[in-house]
Design a protein around this motif. Sequence first.
Motif, PDB file in Angstrom:
ATOM      1  N   PRO A 215       0.770  -1.325  -0.125  1.00  0.00           N
ATOM      2  CA  PRO A 215      -0.062   0.011  -0.023  1.00  0.00           C
ATOM      3  C   PRO A 215       0.972   1.391  -0.057  1.00  0.00           C
ATOM      4  N   GLY A 216       1.955   1.372   0.465  1.00  0.00           N
ATOM      5  CA  GLY A 216       2.854   2.468   0.447  1.00  0.00           C
ATOM      6  C   GLY A 216       3.464   2.734  -0.805  1.00  0.00           C
ATOM      7  N   CYS A 217       4.472   1.772  -1.397  1.00  0.00           N
ATOM      8  CA  CYS A 217       5.105   2.044  -2.623  1.00  0.00           C
ATOM      9  C   CYS A 217       4.528   1.357  -3.983  1.00  0.00           C
ATOM     10  N   GLY A 218       3.630   0.540  -3.920  1.00  0.00           N
ATOM     11  CA  GLY A 218       3.004  -0.151  -4.854  1.00  0.00           C
ATOM     12  C   GLY A 218       3.591  -1.186  -5.481  1.00  0.00           C
ATOM     13  N   ALA A 219       4.849  -1.640  -4.683  1.00  0.00           N
ATOM     14  CA  ALA A 219       5.571  -2.816  -5.262  1.00  0.00           C
ATOM     15  C   ALA A 219       4.586  -4.194  -5.232  1.00  0.00           C
ATOM     16  N   VAL A 220       4.810  -4.882  -6.155  1.00  0.00           N
ATOM     17  CA  VAL A 220       3.930  -6.434  -6.284  1.00  0.00           C
ATOM     18  C   VAL A 220       5.098  -7.230  -5.992  1.00  0.00           C
ATOM     19  N   LEU A 221       4.428  -8.032  -4.780  1.00  0.00           N
ATOM     20  CA  LEU A 221       5.435  -9.011  -4.177  1.00  0.00           C
ATOM     21  C   LEU A 221       4.885 -10.102  -4.089  1.00  0.00           C
ATOM     22  N   ALA A 222       5.523 -11.089  -3.805  1.00  0.00           N
ATOM     23  CA  ALA A 222       4.855 -12.581  -3.170  1.00  0.00           C
ATOM     24  C   ALA A 222       4.603 -12.514  -1.967  1.00  0.00           C
TER      25      ALA A 222
ATOM     26  N   SER B 113       3.480  -3.337   3.077  1.00  0.00           N
ATOM     27  CA  SER B 113       3.144  -4.693   3.370  1.00  0.00           C
ATOM     28  C   SER B 113       4.087  -5.582   4.024  1.00  0.00           C
ATOM     29  N   PRO B 114       3.672  -6.512   4.688  1.00  0.00           N
ATOM     30  CA  PRO B 114       4.896  -7.445   5.426  1.00  0.00           C
ATOM     31  C   PRO B 114       5.927  -7.903   4.456  1.00  0.00           C
ATOM     32  N   SER B 115       5.546  -8.202   3.399  1.00  0.00           N
ATOM     33  CA  SER B 115       6.510  -8.800   2.367  1.00  0.00           C
ATOM     34  C   SER B 115       7.496  -7.640   1.880  1.00  0.00           C
ATOM     35  N   CYS B 116       6.958  -6.285   1.665  1.00  0.00           N
ATOM     36  CA  CYS B 116       7.552  -5.227   1.357  1.00  0.00           C
ATOM     37  C   CYS B 116       8.891  -4.997   2.540  1.00  0.00           C
ATOM     38  N   THR B 117       8.240  -4.787   3.693  1.00  0.00           N
ATOM     39  CA  THR B 117       8.978  -4.768   5.078  1.00  0.00           C
ATOM     40  C   THR B 117      10.276  -5.619   4.930  1.00  0.00           C
ATOM     41  N   ARG B 118       9.881  -6.901   4.866  1.00  0.00           N
ATOM     42  CA  ARG B 118      10.711  -8.151   4.942  1.00  0.00           C
ATOM     43  C   ARG B 118      11.930  -7.931   3.641  1.00  0.00           C
ATOM     44  N   LEU B 119      11.498  -7.542   2.570  1.00  0.00           N
ATOM     45  CA  LEU B 119      12.248  -7.374   1.230  1.00  0.00           C
ATOM     46  C   LEU B 119      13.598  -6.198   1.676  1.00  0.00           C
ATOM     47  N   PHE B 120      12.801  -5.169   2.218  1.00  0.00           N
ATOM     48  CA  PHE B 120      13.608  -4.104   2.701  1.00  0.00           C
ATOM     49  C   PHE B 120      14.752  -4.552   3.873  1.00  0.00           C
ATOM     50  N   ASP B 121      14.486  -5.188   4.669  1.00  0.00           N
ATOM     51  CA  ASP B 121      15.231  -5.823   5.780  1.00  0.00           C
ATOM     52  C   ASP B 121      16.085  -6.644   5.197  1.00  0.00           C
TER      53      ASP B 121
ATOM     54  N   PRO C  62       3.046  10.733  -3.988  1.00  0.00           N
ATOM     55  CA  PRO C  62       2.728  10.590  -5.118  1.00  0.00           C
ATOM     56  C   PRO C  62       1.574   9.366  -5.434  1.00  0.00           C
ATOM     57  N   ALA C  63       1.083   9.221  -6.687  1.00  0.00           N
ATOM     58  CA  ALA C  63       0.247   8.070  -6.935  1.00  0.00           C
ATOM     59  C   ALA C  63       1.019   6.825  -7.371  1.00  0.00           C
ATOM     60  N   GLN C  64       2.343   7.324  -7.966  1.00  0.00           N
ATOM     61  CA  GLN C  64       3.290   6.154  -8.493  1.00  0.00           C
ATOM     62  C   GLN C  64       4.490   6.627  -8.082  1.00  0.00           C
ATOM     63  N   TRP C  65       5.355   5.599  -7.729  1.00  0.00           N
ATOM     64  CA  TRP C  65       6.948   5.849  -7.348  1.00  0.00           C
ATOM     65  C   TRP C  65       7.631   5.208  -8.561  1.00  0.00           C
ATOM     66  N   ARG C  66       8.764   5.829  -8.966  1.00  0.00           N
ATOM     67  CA  ARG C  66       9.509   5.560 -10.249  1.00  0.00           C
ATOM     68  C   ARG C  66      10.400   4.313  -9.498  1.00  0.00           C
ATOM     69  N   THR C  67      10.727   4.290  -8.540  1.00  0.00           N
ATOM     70  CA  THR C  67      11.647   3.464  -7.807  1.00  0.00           C
ATOM     71  C   THR C  67      11.167   3.050  -6.520  1.00  0.00           C
ATOM     72  N   THR C  68      11.254   1.571  -6.294  1.00  0.00           N
ATOM     73  CA  THR C  68      10.882   0.912  -5.053  1.00  0.00           C
ATOM     74  C   THR C  68      12.053   0.120  -4.515  1.00  0.00           C
ATOM     75  N   VAL C  69      11.828  -0.495  -3.324  1.00  0.00           N
ATOM     76  CA  VAL C  69      13.032  -1.226  -2.804  1.00  0.00           C
ATOM     77  C   VAL C  69      12.648  -2.586  -3.515  1.00  0.00           C
ATOM     78  N   ALA C  70      11.710  -2.954  -4.352  1.00  0.00           N
ATOM     79  CA  ALA C  70      11.601  -4.227  -5.251  1.00  0.00           C
ATOM     80  C   ALA C  70      12.817  -3.995  -6.366  1.00  0.00           C
ATOM     81  N   ASP C  71      12.698  -2.759  -6.898  1.00  0.00           N
ATOM     82  CA  ASP C  71      13.778  -2.428  -7.963  1.00  0.00           C
ATOM     83  C   ASP C  71      15.104  -2.622  -7.549  1.00  0.00           C
ATOM     84  N   ILE C  72      15.263  -2.128  -6.337  1.00  0.00           N
ATOM     85  CA  ILE C  72      16.761  -2.219  -5.630  1.00  0.00           C
ATOM     86  C   ILE C  72      17.104  -3.481  -5.603  1.00  0.00           C
ATOM     87  N   ALA C  73      16.144  -4.481  -4.801  1.00  0.00           N
ATOM     88  CA  ALA C  73      16.760  -5.735  -4.683  1.00  0.00           C
ATOM     89  C   ALA C  73      16.917  -6.442  -6.141  1.00  0.00           C
TER      90      ALA C  73
END
Length: 149
Positions: A24-31, A44-52, A110-121
């Motif tokens: 809900p924060g960055c819009g990344a679609v994750l498992a 989302s829990p998956s997003c927080t875990r990916l960041f960690d 913003p409604a959409q982010w150009r980069t998220t932690v999913a892109d970094i990973a």
Amino acid sequence: MTPDSPAAGSPSLPQAPTVVSRCPGCGAVLAAVPGLEARHEGASPSCTRLFDVTVRGLRDEAPSDLRAAGLVQLATAAYDAQHGGDADTVQRLRTLVGEGARRPLLERPPAQWRTTVADIAADLDVVDLPVLLRSWAQAVSADWAGDTD
């Protein structure tokens, strides 16, 4: 070969579909990983875990390495700005990026982010993490300013 295993060359058994969720924060679609708890407001829990997982090595080095500690601060500020960030959060990010208050600030994320932690990973195998984190932080700051280029 056991009686339960498929014969060589035979089709494999169908696997359960992967359940995905949108952060809900960055819009990344994750498992979606069952059993993970949401630990960061707006993520989302998956997003927080990916960041960690992405910054784990830097966090391990941070107590004895000022450069790593600075990168952890920068990454955390970028992550926070995308996940429930407010004006103070964004100003902290901008200070770390070295921008100060030079750019305007949108009233809401913003409604959409150009980069998220999913892109970094996803790019870790081809680009150094410090470069990715700095680029991400600059993009988040630009997104909060409403820059479209």
